[in-house]
Design a protein around this motif. Structure first.
Motif, PDB file in Angstrom:
ATOM      1  N   LEU A  22      25.972  31.868  43.495  1.00 42.51           N
ATOM      2  CA  LEU A  22      26.551  32.760  42.289  1.00 42.51           C
ATOM      3  C   LEU A  22      27.447  33.794  43.001  1.00 42.51           C
ATOM      4  O   LEU A  22      28.626  33.965  42.535  1.00 42.51           O
ATOM      5  CB  LEU A  22      25.379  33.807  41.713  1.00 42.51           C
ATOM      6  CG  LEU A  22      25.745  34.480  40.393  1.00 42.51           C
ATOM      7  CD1 LEU A  22      26.275  33.605  39.428  1.00 42.51           C
ATOM      8  CD2 LEU A  22      24.562  35.358  39.952  1.00 42.51           C
ATOM      9  N   ALA A  23      26.967  34.084  44.175  1.00 44.52           N
ATOM     10  CA  ALA A  23      27.937  35.180  44.810  1.00 44.52           C
ATOM     11  C   ALA A  23      29.032  34.474  45.596  1.00 44.52           C
ATOM     12  O   ALA A  23      30.241  34.885  45.553  1.00 44.52           O
ATOM     13  CB  ALA A  23      27.066  35.790  46.085  1.00 44.52           C
ATOM     14  N   ASP A  24      28.772  33.084  46.016  1.00 44.14           N
ATOM     15  CA  ASP A  24      29.868  32.205  46.607  1.00 44.14           C
ATOM     16  C   ASP A  24      31.178  32.079  45.455  1.00 44.14           C
ATOM     17  O   ASP A  24      32.338  32.070  45.788  1.00 44.14           O
ATOM     18  CB  ASP A  24      29.464  31.037  46.887  1.00 44.14           C
ATOM     19  CG  ASP A  24      28.777  30.874  48.374  1.00 44.14           C
ATOM     20  OD1 ASP A  24      28.924  32.143  48.988  1.00 44.14           O
ATOM     21  OD2 ASP A  24      27.904  30.192  48.539  1.00 44.14           O
ATOM     22  N   LYS A  25      30.544  31.664  44.249  1.00 41.60           N
ATOM     23  CA  LYS A  25      31.596  31.260  43.243  1.00 41.60           C
ATOM     24  C   LYS A  25      32.588  32.639  42.817  1.00 41.60           C
ATOM     25  O   LYS A  25      33.708  32.510  43.001  1.00 41.60           O
ATOM     26  CB  LYS A  25      30.748  30.847  41.819  1.00 41.60           C
ATOM     27  CG  LYS A  25      31.743  30.643  40.694  1.00 41.60           C
ATOM     28  CD  LYS A  25      30.705  30.282  39.538  1.00 41.60           C
ATOM     29  CE  LYS A  25      31.737  30.090  38.272  1.00 41.60           C
ATOM     30  NZ  LYS A  25      31.142  29.606  37.022  1.00 41.60           N
ATOM     31  N   ALA A  26      31.737  33.836  42.870  1.00 42.97           N
ATOM     32  CA  ALA A  26      32.712  35.039  42.416  1.00 42.97           C
ATOM     33  C   ALA A  26      33.671  35.362  43.523  1.00 42.97           C
ATOM     34  O   ALA A  26      34.740  35.534  43.572  1.00 42.97           O
ATOM     35  CB  ALA A  26      31.765  36.211  42.434  1.00 42.97           C
ATOM     36  N   ALA A  27      33.216  34.932  45.036  1.00 40.95           N
ATOM     37  CA  ALA A  27      33.974  35.161  46.251  1.00 40.95           C
ATOM     38  C   ALA A  27      35.171  34.172  46.368  1.00 40.95           C
ATOM     39  O   ALA A  27      36.185  34.704  46.571  1.00 40.95           O
ATOM     40  CB  ALA A  27      33.262  35.136  47.357  1.00 40.95           C
ATOM     41  N   ASP A  28      34.924  33.089  45.991  1.00 47.40           N
ATOM     42  CA  ASP A  28      35.940  32.027  45.982  1.00 47.40           C
ATOM     43  C   ASP A  28      36.989  32.280  45.019  1.00 47.40           C
ATOM     44  O   ASP A  28      38.082  31.912  45.101  1.00 47.40           O
ATOM     45  CB  ASP A  28      35.342  30.616  45.624  1.00 47.40           C
ATOM     46  CG  ASP A  28      34.313  30.101  46.824  1.00 47.40           C
ATOM     47  OD1 ASP A  28      34.441  30.563  47.840  1.00 47.40           O
ATOM     48  OD2 ASP A  28      33.463  29.166  46.626  1.00 47.40           O
ATOM     49  N   GLU A  29      36.502  32.855  43.857  1.00 47.76           N
ATOM     50  CA  GLU A  29      37.728  33.080  42.666  1.00 47.76           C
ATOM     51  C   GLU A  29      38.070  34.418  42.702  1.00 47.76           C
ATOM     52  O   GLU A  29      38.758  34.994  42.049  1.00 47.76           O
ATOM     53  CB  GLU A  29      37.082  32.892  41.300  1.00 47.76           C
ATOM     54  CG  GLU A  29      36.447  31.732  41.024  1.00 47.76           C
ATOM     55  CD  GLU A  29      35.299  31.452  39.853  1.00 47.76           C
ATOM     56  OE1 GLU A  29      35.661  32.490  39.144  1.00 47.76           O
ATOM     57  OE2 GLU A  29      35.135  30.441  39.403  1.00 47.76           O
TER      58      GLU A  29
END
Length: 415
Positions: A22-29
């Motif tokens: 979940l955190a990776d997705k927000a960071a990638d975007e």
């Protein structure tokens, strides 16, 4: 370890991966969490905390089952491992005191030299199944469980009495310099101060029904050790973190020095990792504000409140790696930059001017325990309800003895 504990451990690892994704997705975007994602993140972190407590409960339950089996083995006359029976010095005298057949008081003292840093929490994996466990050790184990300072490896000084104890504290180290041939060597002495460790008295009352006292099948010693250890640990633990030294011990935060300060305008927090000098950079600064000899100590750890831990779990380094790393070994704490993380509800929350993260060598924090723990018994205090009252008294004091930077804190910046 049982299959239940293994399954819970696997569930914890799965929940961690969900939170990480979940955190990776927000960071990638390159964006903050949406409202739904924030709710999911909070729920996942709550589940992680709940799983940690469940795993601990299961392991303790397995140990209690082992203890019960040992007790039954004793009744059947079979060989046993861990015991609080007659083979344990003082056990018979303790039982007589509890049932009223002995004196009205009982002093619980360590047998021989005791180093709290070497004490386990009475778990089988730590050797708890191979040796008898005394009432003192069981009580101290619960004291450690509820006081993170003791769990972190503070240096414990056991004294037989409570007179003032003078301890030198280091305020500056000596230095050296190149000296020319036939030149005069300058003097540079380390600077010392003095801290006086007294013996502040902590106490609590426990009421026990007479039926519980007289029932020989009840582990009354274990019950009193648990209740007393937790009560005294909670009371002393709060002062060990933030005590101001006025009619109470000096807390570790009181004498620790600032290692990193939060950025302006982020409500005392860590800011955004996308900004240089914020996020994980602040924790890295705090880590390196403690000099190498102290960082190499086995007692060098992080300490913070649970809410602060929840915030730090989201922080990544500039390389995109989470600075918080979950433990892969049951019973071992998670780590930040390779050092264990302990949580304590008495550490201030993230806020303006609050010292919300502690890092350093906790062995430089000295805890003085005076005269063991004294139990007293009364059948008169709760006579009308047929209850037996036990009073436990502990005398202790504490202070940080190395003020050269062995322990540092993160302080929330200005608004």
């Amino acid at each position: 370890m049982s299959e239940v504990a293994k399954a819970l451990r696997e569930r914890r690892a799965n929940v961690w991966e969900q939170a990480k994704a979940l955190a990776d997705k927000a960071a990638d975007e390159n964006r903050n969490f949406s409202g739904e994602e924030e709710s999911t993140w909070t729920a996942l972190n709550s589940e992680l905390d709940a799983l940690d407590k469940r795993i601990k409960s299961v392991l303790e339950g397995e140990q209690r089952a082992k203890d019960a089996e040992d007790a039954m083995s004793k009744l059947r006359g079979e060989p046993r491992g861990k015991s609080t029976g007659p083979g344990n010095p003082g056990a018979e005298e303790l039982r007589k005191f509890l049932t009223g057949d002995g004196p009205r008081f009982f002093d619980v003292r360590p047998q021989g030299p005791v180093n709290f840093r070497a004490l386990s929490k009475a778990t089988g994996g730590a050797g708890g199944n191979t040796v008898p466990t005394s009432f003192y050790d069981r009580l101290v184990a619960h004291l450690i469980e509820t006081s993170s300072i003791l769990d972190a490896g503070a240096t414990i000084l056991n004294t037989s009495s409570g007179e003032a104890l003078e301890i030198p504290k280091t305020t500056a180290h000596s230095s050296a310099a190149i000296v020319a041939e036939a030149g005069t060597i300058g003097s540079s002495d380390p600077a010392f101060g003095m801290v006086t460790l007294g013996a502040y008295k902590y106490g609590n009352l426990i009421k026990v029904s007479r039926e519980l006292v007289t029932d020989t099948g009840v582990d009354l010693e274990g019950y009193l050790a648990m209740q007393t250890g937790r009560a005294l640990g909670n009371a002393f633990g709060a002062h060990a973190i933030t005590g101001d030294g006025s009619a109470k011990p000096r807390g570790i935060i009181t004498d620790a020095t600032a290692g990193a300060t939060g950025p302006t305008g982020v409500t005392g927090g860590f800011g955004s990792q996308s900004t240089v000098g914020q996020g994980a950079d602040l924790l890295i600064d705090l880590f390196h504000s403690v000099i190498s000899p102290y960082r190499k100590s086995a007692a060098c750890q992080w300490m913070m409140a649970d809410a602060t831990a929840g915030t730090i779990r989201k922080i990544k380094t500039s390389e995109g790696q989470y600075i918080w790393q979950p433990s892969v070994v049951v019973g071992q704490p998670d780590t930040i930059l390779g050092k264990p993380v302990l949580t304590d509800p008495n550490v201030p929350a993230i806020g303006l001017g609050n010292e919300s993260v502690i890092f350093g060598d906790f062995s430089q924090y000295f805890v003085r325990m005076a005269g063991g723990i004294r139990f007293e018994r009364s059948e008169d205090f709760a006579f009308d309800s047929d209850m037996v009252t036990f009073r436990a008294l502990m005398r202790a004091d504490a202070a940080l003895v190395d003020l050269t930077g062995a322990v540092k804190t993160f302080t929330g910046g200005a608004s």
